[in-house]
Design an enzyme around this catalytic site. Structure first.
Site, short mmCIF file in Angstrom:
data_model
loop_
_atom_site.label_atom_id
_atom_site.label_comp_id
_atom_site.label_asym_id
_atom_site.label_seq_id
_atom_site.Cartn_x
_atom_site.Cartn_y
_atom_site.Cartn_z
N GLY A 3 0.81 -1.21 0.00
CA GLY A 3 0.00 0.00 0.00
C GLY A 3 0.84 1.26 0.00
O GLY A 3 0.47 2.27 -0.59
N CYS A 4 2.02 1.19 0.65
CA CYS A 4 2.88 2.38 0.70
C CYS A 4 3.35 2.78 -0.69
O CYS A 4 3.62 3.97 -0.94
CB CYS A 4 4.07 2.14 1.63
SG CYS A 4 5.15 0.79 1.14
N ASP A 40 3.13 6.39 -2.37
CA ASP A 40 4.26 7.03 -3.03
C ASP A 40 3.90 7.46 -4.45
O ASP A 40 4.34 8.52 -4.89
CB ASP A 40 5.48 6.10 -3.05
CG ASP A 40 6.75 6.87 -3.29
OD1 ASP A 40 7.21 7.57 -2.37
OD2 ASP A 40 7.28 6.81 -4.42
#
Length: 194
Positions: free
Chosen positions: A85-86, A90
């Site tokens: 998910g990061c 980003d």
């Protein structure tokens, strides 16, 4: 392409995005630096079909083709591959920074934060397309410091299904922070508070 033409872009194709990431898209970049995108494998977008400006607001939409053998599926997680998910977060920061550069901000982008994120789904190796839709709710040049800031709200879709929402993702564009002589030790070789 010339910098003046770059500032007028309403879309970017894969070749243009890659050239921007490698620093070869604009033949006469501004002296303060051209806000750019990261190179692969951190580059999370394949095309940008929509770039719109409306005063200090705007909109940018990008798409990412899901690749069965993407690097993150190989390690996140073994026996349960999912795009982190990061990386979606980003991608949104990448787009907000790019938007600021397309508005004329000079320098290099840094993520400054996000107020709220909600994950309602996931991206798996056999999905096809991720779409990032970012509504820029505020863009501002900060003349006293020569910096700029952009703040946006985003929705992330996989195969046209909404899976993430983000509120107030913020990116700053700053002059004088580039570390162009990597890996050599130099004034820009250490991080810390900006």
């Amino acid at each position: 392409m010339k910098y003046a033409d770059y500032l007028q872009k309403s879309s970017l194709n894969k070749e243009e995005i890659m050239a921007l990431a490698w620093g070869s898209l604009v033949e006469d970049p501004p002296e303060g630096g051209l806000a750019c995108l990261p190179a692969p494998p951190m580059l999370m977008i394949d095309r940008i079909p929509v770039i719109e400006h409306d005063g200090n607001r705007g909109r940018i939409v990008a798409e990412q083709d899901v690749q069965l053998d993407a690097w993150f599926f190989q390690c996140h997680f073994r026996n349960d591959p999912v795009q982190p998910g990061c990386l979606g977060v980003d991608a949104v920061w990448q787009l907000i920074g790019l938007y600021a550069g397309l508005r004329g901000a000079q320098g290099y982008g840094r993520a400054l934060g996000i107020k709220e994120i909600e994950f309602q789904g996931q991206i798996r190796p056999h999905n096809e397309v991720v779409r990032y839709e970012v509504a820029i709710r505020r863009y501002a040049d900060l003349p006293a410091s020569g910096s700029a800031v952009a703040i946006g709200n985003a929705e992330v879709f996989v195969d046209d299904e909404l899976i993430y929402t983000m509120k107030d993702a913020k990116v700053g564009i700053f002059k004088g922070i580039q570390y162009a002589d990597y890996p050599h030790h130099s004034p820009q070789s250490r991080g810390g508070k900006m």
